[in-house]
Design a protein around this motif. Structure first.
Motif, short mmCIF file in Angstrom:
data_model
loop_
_atom_site.label_atom_id
_atom_site.label_comp_id
_atom_site.label_asym_id
_atom_site.label_seq_id
_atom_site.Cartn_x
_atom_site.Cartn_y
_atom_site.Cartn_z
N LYS A 62 0.82 -1.20 0.00
CA LYS A 62 0.00 0.00 0.00
C LYS A 62 0.86 1.25 0.00
N ASN A 63 1.96 1.20 0.74
CA ASN A 63 2.87 2.34 0.80
C ASN A 63 4.28 1.82 1.01
N PRO A 79 3.65 1.59 -4.49
CA PRO A 79 2.31 1.52 -3.93
C PRO A 79 1.28 0.90 -4.88
N TYR A 80 0.38 0.10 -4.28
CA TYR A 80 -0.72 -0.57 -4.96
C TYR A 80 -0.24 -1.68 -5.89
N GLU A 100 3.51 0.65 4.74
CA GLU A 100 2.44 -0.35 4.88
C GLU A 100 2.59 -1.37 3.77
N GLU A 138 -6.31 2.17 -6.85
CA GLU A 138 -6.51 2.26 -5.40
C GLU A 138 -7.80 1.57 -4.96
N PHE A 141 -7.24 -2.17 -4.99
CA PHE A 141 -6.33 -2.54 -3.91
C PHE A 141 -7.06 -2.56 -2.57
N SER A 142 -7.98 -1.62 -2.38
CA SER A 142 -8.71 -1.54 -1.11
C SER A 142 -9.53 -2.81 -0.87
N GLU A 145 -7.10 -5.15 0.46
CA GLU A 145 -6.71 -4.70 1.79
C GLU A 145 -7.70 -5.17 2.85
#
Length: 311
Positions: A62-63, A79-80, A100, A138, A141-142, A145
């Motif tokens: 994520k990061n 990221p992602y 993250e 994003e 990805f969520s 997550e």
């Protein structure tokens, strides 16, 4: 890639070797999940040597920023990004930023014993030669997550049903990966001739041991039969498999035999004699000695120890 020729069967052993903390890794299970920041944040930038790892690795960034190398192929980490690798490859990584980044590792035995005995039939992409990493938006990805964070919540809990819950959530995660990345997966388009030989060998190995466990085959294949299936000389097959995976054909067969034996011992009520018979052993004593040689425990003790209990 800098290599030290070490082979690790689990993440705990690898981290111990590299001097990294292992307090987030449960020593009693072949499944781990944690935020990588909690392990290497004091050592950034961090670069690992190349190790051959005999377990699956799934990473959700994520990061974070860095670079991952698998058998000399480099993957940019940003990221992602979502990626995974399967057992047998040399891997190294370099992280410059880790805020993250969730890491999941698990063994084939965990998959076979807790997820599904025919896991590779349902999810053949797990045998893929390489999954280069996918940069996704994003919103998508969520969705991943939410799943891996729920898995992490169960991992750090002490519920007596923890392993079962994790296994079922992981199936959902695999289904999500399959739906997003692998609906059109066809291993014949993956890699060169050597890669295809490895892929065909893995598929035949998996199918044959499934047939053995279901009583559809009477004895375990020898190397010659795996070679004949691809019209190859057994020496050539052995060379390709050892070169591409780092493990001889005989080791692949032995590990598959043990994985299937563990699955049958844990997930069925058939006698140990029947387990031995299904895996191609004419004598129970031969099977018992073989199992103990590779696991340092007898089949009787393994079945006794693996009765359901609080995790």
């Amino acid at each position: 890639m800098e290599k030290d020729n070490k082979v690790f069967n689990n993440l705990r052993d690898q981290y111990n070797h590299m001097g990294l903390p292992v307090d987030l890794i449960d020593a009693n299970t072949d499944f781990t999940i944690f935020n990588l920041k909690d392990v290497i944040h004091q050592s950034l930038p961090f670069k690992s040597p190349g190790h051959r790892l005999n377990f699956f690795v799934f990473v959700f960034i994520k990061n974070g920023f860095g670079e991952y190398t698998v058998d000399e192929q480099k993957v940019s980490l940003q990221p992602y990004t979502v990626y995974f690798t399967n057992p047998g490859h040399y891997r190294s990584y370099e992280w410059t930023v880790v805020e993250e980044v969730y890491l999941i590792t698990l063994s084939e035995s965990f998959l076979k014993e807790n997820v599904h005995a025919d896991i590779f039939e349902e999810f053949p992409f797990l045998l893929a030669e390489i999954f280069p990493g996918r940069l996704i938006n994003e919103a998508l990805f969520s969705e991943f997550e939410r799943l891996y964070l729920q898995i992490h919540t169960e991992y750090i809990n002490n519920s007596p049903y923890r392993t079962g819950i994790i296994a079922n959530l992981f199936v959902v995660l695999l289904l999500k990966i399959k739906a997003c990345f692998w609906l059109d997966y066809n291993p014949i388009y993956e890699g060169n001739r050597s890669s295809l030989i490895v892929k065909n060998f893995k598929r035949l190995l998996e199918k044959h041991y499934r047939d053995l466990s279901e009583g559809k085959a009477e004895r375990a294949f020898r190397i010659q039969e795996y070679a004949d299936a691809q019209n190859l000389h057994p020496n050539y097959l052995s060379t390709v498999i050892k070169t591409k995976t780092g493990k001889p054909v005989g080791t692949w067969i032995a590990e598959k035999t043990i994985a299937e034996a563990k699955s049958l011992l844990q997930n069925s009520s058939i006698s140990i004699k029947e387990v031995a018979y299904r895996l191609g052993f004419a004598e129970l004593a031969h099977f018992s000695n073989y199992f103990k040689k590779h696991t340092h425990i007898s089949p009787v003790q393994f079945r006794k120890n693996d009765k359901p209990s609080a995790s």
